[in-house]
Write an enzyme that holds these catalytic residues in place. Structure first.
Site, PDB file in Angstrom:
ATOM      1  N   TYR A   1      -2.138  -7.053  17.283  1.00 57.35           N
ATOM      2  CA  TYR A   1      -2.451  -6.301  16.064  1.00 57.35           C
ATOM      3  C   TYR A   1      -3.752  -5.533  16.212  1.00 57.35           C
ATOM      4  O   TYR A   1      -3.832  -4.338  15.904  1.00 57.35           O
ATOM      5  CB  TYR A   1      -2.533  -7.265  14.868  1.00 57.35           C
ATOM      6  CG  TYR A   1      -2.872  -6.568  13.570  1.00 57.35           C
ATOM      7  CD1 TYR A   1      -1.895  -5.906  12.838  1.00 57.35           C
ATOM      8  CD2 TYR A   1      -4.177  -6.572  13.076  1.00 57.35           C
ATOM      9  CE1 TYR A   1      -2.200  -5.264  11.645  1.00 57.35           C
ATOM     10  CE2 TYR A   1      -4.492  -5.929  11.883  1.00 57.35           C
ATOM     11  CZ  TYR A   1      -3.498  -5.275  11.174  1.00 57.35           C
ATOM     12  OH  TYR A   1      -3.806  -4.631  10.007  1.00 57.35           O
TER      13      TYR A   1
ATOM     14  N   THR B   1      -1.322  -7.836  -0.215  1.00 57.22           N
ATOM     15  CA  THR B   1      -0.015  -7.190  -0.121  1.00 57.22           C
ATOM     16  C   THR B   1       1.015  -8.190   0.396  1.00 57.22           C
ATOM     17  O   THR B   1       0.655  -9.257   0.911  1.00 57.22           O
ATOM     18  CB  THR B   1      -0.051  -5.997   0.856  1.00 57.22           C
ATOM     19  OG1 THR B   1      -0.288  -6.501   2.187  1.00 57.22           O
ATOM     20  CG2 THR B   1      -1.147  -5.010   0.481  1.00 57.22           C
TER      21      THR B   1
ATOM     22  N   LYS C   1      -4.244  -1.381  16.208  1.00 55.33           N
ATOM     23  CA  LYS C   1      -5.073  -0.662  15.237  1.00 55.33           C
ATOM     24  C   LYS C   1      -6.221   0.065  15.930  1.00 55.33           C
ATOM     25  O   LYS C   1      -6.667   1.129  15.469  1.00 55.33           O
ATOM     26  CB  LYS C   1      -5.592  -1.628  14.176  1.00 55.33           C
ATOM     27  CG  LYS C   1      -4.487  -2.194  13.284  1.00 55.33           C
ATOM     28  CD  LYS C   1      -3.688  -1.086  12.590  1.00 55.33           C
ATOM     29  CE  LYS C   1      -2.674  -1.628  11.615  1.00 55.33           C
ATOM     30  NZ  LYS C   1      -1.920  -0.555  10.914  1.00 55.33           N
TER      31      LYS C   1
ATOM     32  N   VAL D   1      10.148   3.293  12.264  1.00 52.69           N
ATOM     33  CA  VAL D   1       9.165   4.270  12.725  1.00 52.69           C
ATOM     34  C   VAL D   1       8.988   4.264  14.237  1.00 52.69           C
ATOM     35  O   VAL D   1       8.397   5.196  14.811  1.00 52.69           O
ATOM     36  CB  VAL D   1       7.791   4.067  12.052  1.00 52.69           C
ATOM     37  CG1 VAL D   1       7.889   4.323  10.556  1.00 52.69           C
ATOM     38  CG2 VAL D   1       7.214   2.686  12.349  1.00 52.69           C
TER      39      VAL D   1
ATOM     40  N   MET E   1       0.818  -1.210   0.000  1.00 48.98           N
ATOM     41  CA  MET E   1       0.000   0.000   0.000  1.00 48.98           C
ATOM     42  C   MET E   1       0.854   1.264   0.000  1.00 48.98           C
ATOM     43  O   MET E   1       0.530   2.240  -0.676  1.00 48.98           O
ATOM     44  CB  MET E   1      -0.942   0.002   1.215  1.00 48.98           C
ATOM     45  CG  MET E   1      -2.005  -1.071   1.168  1.00 48.98           C
ATOM     46  SD  MET E   1      -3.243  -0.897   2.487  1.00 48.98           S
ATOM     47  CE  MET E   1      -2.238  -1.011   3.964  1.00 48.98           C
TER      48      MET E   1
ATOM     49  N   ASN F   1       1.687   4.749   7.325  1.00 52.11           N
ATOM     50  CA  ASN F   1       1.319   3.501   6.668  1.00 52.11           C
ATOM     51  C   ASN F   1       2.094   2.302   7.206  1.00 52.11           C
ATOM     52  O   ASN F   1       1.605   1.173   7.148  1.00 52.11           O
ATOM     53  CB  ASN F   1       1.566   3.646   5.163  1.00 52.11           C
ATOM     54  CG  ASN F   1       1.314   2.374   4.400  1.00 52.11           C
ATOM     55  OD1 ASN F   1       0.179   2.053   4.068  1.00 52.11           O
ATOM     56  ND2 ASN F   1       2.370   1.624   4.117  1.00 52.11           N
TER      57      ASN F   1
ATOM     58  N   ASP G   1      11.211   3.376   4.812  1.00 57.01           N
ATOM     59  CA  ASP G   1      11.008   1.950   5.057  1.00 57.01           C
ATOM     60  C   ASP G   1      12.303   1.383   5.623  1.00 57.01           C
ATOM     61  O   ASP G   1      13.377   1.987   5.461  1.00 57.01           O
ATOM     62  CB  ASP G   1      10.626   1.220   3.764  1.00 57.01           C
ATOM     63  CG  ASP G   1       9.833  -0.048   4.013  1.00 57.01           C
ATOM     64  OD1 ASP G   1      10.405  -1.007   4.562  1.00 57.01           O
ATOM     65  OD2 ASP G   1       8.641  -0.079   3.659  1.00 57.01           O
TER      66      ASP G   1
END
Length: 252
Positions: A158, A193, A162, A65, A18, A91, A37
């Site tokens: 996870y 992905t 989120k 990040v 993405m 992202n 990245d």
């Protein structure tokens, strides 16, 4: 063409999937793009593809990040190359095991996912806001998941990460509205992905597909276009919103 003319964007996790689609689409629409990245070789391939097609409009920076110093470096390099920051797309993310059983996870599993998915979003917002305040404008897009809206779509770390991204978006949106800075979240369903392919096999992908009313898995561009909308001035009256892009999964 031109929906992001004269805009400067930072997109994390942009080497593939993405993030790479978002970076390509933003450049196509006139933005200068800083792509970050940890996968440095793949990152540079993505940046080269963009620059070969649209001119020298993108740079690639290796970044973890979850590291605050590396965020400061990314902001400094963005200002040095392009002079401002208009857009941030948080992202970058990791998946971990999709098991629903909390006993399957260690504390290390929890920390690694939370630190990247929620911590990286927190640090990214914190890093760019001072620059956005200078111009009293900006658009921050946080990539969450439908896992933040329902159970059964991801493992405990996870889903929690989120959910934190979803809640953080609303708190920050309310605080930054007075500065003309908009903050919204995007909630993809299952997207075909590399991250998804790493976590599930073909049989499981078919099971996910069967749960989607539109009956197909999204590709990266299916998410990139809604992100583009939130990055552009077309969404100037939207902040604190949740944009669900899931083929109808959550309406059942």
């Amino acid at each position: 063409m031109g929906r992001l003319s004269d805009k400067v964007a930072i997109i994390t996790g942009g080497a593939s999937g993405m993030g790479a689609a978002e970076a390509y689409l933003f450049a196509k629409e006139g933005a200068k793009v800083v792509v970050t990245d940890l996968q440095e070789e793949l990152l540079q391939e993505t940046v080269k593809k963009i620059n070969d097609e649209f001119g020298e409009v993108a740079i690639g920076l290796k970044q973890n990040v979850a590291n605050e110093e590396e965020w400061n470096f990314v902001v400094e390099e963005t200002i040095k190359h392009f002079g401002k920051i208009d857009i941030l797309v948080n992202n970058a993310g990791i998946g971990g095991s999709p098991s629903p059983n909390i006993e399957d996870f260690s504390w290390d599993d929890w920390e690694s996912v939370i630190n990247v998915n929620a911590g990286g979003t927190f640090l990214g917002i914190k890093a760019v806001v001072p620059e956005m305040k200078k111009n009293q404008s900006g658009s921050i897009i946080n990539i969450s998941s439908i896992a933040a809206l329902m159970g059964g779509m991801g493992g405990v770390p996870y889903t929690a990460s989120k959910g934190a991204t979803r809640s953080m978006t609303k708190v920050v949106a309310l605080d930054l509205a007075k500065h003309g800075i908009r903050v919204n979240s995007v909630h993809p369903g299952v997207v075909d992905t590399p991250l998804v392919n790493k976590g599930i096999d073909e049989q499981t992908k078919e099971l996910y597909k069967a749960l989607i009313p539109l009956n197909f898995l999204a590709d990266s561009m299916d998410i990139a276009y809604p992100v583009l909308f939130l990055a552009s001035d077309e969404s100037r009256f939207m902040t604190g919103a949740e944009l669900v892009v899931d083929g109808g999964t959550t309406i059942q």
